[in-house]
Write an enzyme that holds these catalytic residues in place. Sequence first.
Site, mmCIF file in Angstrom:
data_model
loop_
_atom_site.group_PDB
_atom_site.id
_atom_site.type_symbol
_atom_site.label_atom_id
_atom_site.label_comp_id
_atom_site.label_asym_id
_atom_site.label_seq_id
_atom_site.Cartn_x
_atom_site.Cartn_y
_atom_site.Cartn_z
ATOM 1 N N TYR A 6 -9.781 15.953 -5.623
ATOM 2 C CA TYR A 6 -10.123 15.089 -6.455
ATOM 3 C C TYR A 6 -11.981 15.766 -6.507
ATOM 4 C CZ TYR A 6 -6.662 12.281 -4.392
ATOM 5 O OH TYR A 6 -5.556 12.264 -3.978
ATOM 6 N N TYR A 133 -1.349 2.876 -6.075
ATOM 7 C CA TYR A 133 -1.086 4.401 -5.732
ATOM 8 C C TYR A 133 0.351 4.654 -4.833
ATOM 9 C CZ TYR A 133 -2.593 8.822 -4.071
ATOM 10 O OH TYR A 133 -2.493 10.502 -3.984
ATOM 11 N N ASP A 223 6.635 0.644 -0.506
ATOM 12 C CA ASP A 223 5.774 2.172 0.460
ATOM 13 C C ASP A 223 4.260 1.923 1.149
ATOM 14 O OD1 ASP A 223 3.566 4.116 0.386
ATOM 15 O OD2 ASP A 223 3.484 4.551 -1.975
ATOM 16 N N LYS A 250 1.632 8.907 6.517
ATOM 17 C CA LYS A 250 0.083 8.978 7.175
ATOM 18 C C LYS A 250 -0.237 8.882 8.426
ATOM 19 C CE LYS A 250 -2.783 8.387 3.218
ATOM 20 N NZ LYS A 250 -2.596 8.052 1.261
HETATM 21 C C1 LIG Z 1 -1.583 8.637 0.932
HETATM 22 C C2 LIG Z 1 -0.668 7.644 -0.232
HETATM 23 C C3 LIG Z 1 0.561 8.427 -0.704
HETATM 24 C C4 LIG Z 1 0.718 10.236 -0.538
HETATM 25 O O1 LIG Z 1 0.794 10.425 0.567
HETATM 26 P P1 LIG Z 1 0.493 12.097 0.934
HETATM 27 O O2 LIG Z 1 1.015 12.352 2.293
HETATM 28 O O3 LIG Z 1 -1.232 11.882 0.875
HETATM 29 O O4 LIG Z 1 1.521 12.417 0.079
HETATM 30 C C5 LIG Z 1 1.631 7.852 -0.771
HETATM 31 N N1 LIG Z 1 1.518 6.198 -1.154
HETATM 32 C C6 LIG Z 1 0.293 5.239 0.001
HETATM 33 C C7 LIG Z 1 0.542 4.371 -0.549
HETATM 34 C C8 LIG Z 1 -1.247 6.591 0.351
HETATM 35 O O5 LIG Z 1 -2.077 5.354 0.612
#
Ligand SMILES: *Cc1c(COP(=O)(O)O)cnc(C)c1O
Length: 401
Positions: A6, A133, A223, A250
């Site tokens: 970024y 996102y 997600d 994460k």
């Molecule tokens: C960070 C994130 C992702 C992507 O995860 P990566 O391990 O960086 O590929 C997907 N969805 C959400 C909500 C996120 O915060």
Amino acid sequence: MIWYPYEQMKKMKTPYKIEDAKGVYLYTKDKKLIDSVSSWWSVIHGYKHPELNKAIEKQLDKFAHVMLGGLVHESAQKLSDKLQSWLPKDLDYCFFSDSGSVAVEVALKMALQYYMNCGEFQRTKVLALEHAYHGDTFKTMEVGDDEDYHFVLKAYGKSKNVIHIPTNIEDLEIAFEKYHNQLNCFIVEPLLQGAGGMRMYDISFLKRARELCDKYNVLLIFDEVATGFGRTGNRFVADLVTPDILVLGKALTGGYIGHAVTVANHKVYKGFYDDNPNHALMHGPTFMGNALACSVALKSIEIFESQDYMSKIHKIEEITKREMQGFSDYRIKEIRIMGACVCIEVHDSETIKGYQQFAYERGVFSRPFLNYIYAMVPYIISEDELIKVLGTMKEWFEINK
Ligand SMILES: *Cc1c(COP(=O)(O)O)cnc(C)c1O
């Protein structure tokens, strides 16, 4: 040389070089910084945690990795057993992968193929939220809605396969009425949209989404890559409203190793489980179920439970609310707090230019973006350390009046 994330490399300022890290602290050669970002929201137990280190070392004495194609190992088995019993309802089937983006891709592929396996080939569309996102890979960019992340997709024109709606019940109902027989899934970051600007919304929206998904037979995907493991003040938002597919990443490994999991419920799993070889899920990241990642994830969950992290998170929320109480400034549009997430949104991004260096000089690492200064601290943070993080945010506005 390193190509950084970024960043316009031509204008990027030199990154802070980290020489050591322990607890909530990052150490540069001459500074000690509280990491208010938890290394992109993942390091929930802080750095160099003795028990997490030990769990990895123990696994490393056996082996670091074996593939999950035709092989299995104890750490992956134990982690999937743990998730199966720990996660709500019949979210029982764990598909591992190496990152959150890939795990979201897997969820979207699952939803699409689920209906293909059922013979409903017309269900090609995904319903998603504005400002969402879901990752940086191609399909997750398409499902996401952030100019900054996916303007590259403009080369293809507007996608026919993703519908974005604002986060309100009325638009949700309209979208379901209009598109329900073309939808395979509705994907959301539940309660808290992270990278789209720490936008928070009410559980009633998700309850209505669950009802509509049930009514029209559409799969609901949460997600929880960012929201999972307590960040919203709920262990998982899936504890309040149960999705058909849950994605975790994460904090899954306590921020030690990139790993993620896509967890399907019984209904979804059953859509693949039959005699037809074409109905198998054709996916398999090389490092899925990595043994070091699974062993540290297991230990991370064990600590989360045994040390009652939910009460730590509630305490963080309580202190944050208390410290931000009555704080305002004409340049601030809104202050949002949920669980262990606090965000100050300003009217003009110019207002927060220079904040990162300001915080650095005061012993806090922060990574503001667009119009947002935020903190998502490690859950082990002390009250004094948290007050320092919040105080630094407030001081910026007080000093620069
Ligand atoms: C960070 C994130 C992702 C992507 O995860 P990566 O391990 O960086 O590929 C997907 N969805 C959400 C909500 C996120 O915060």
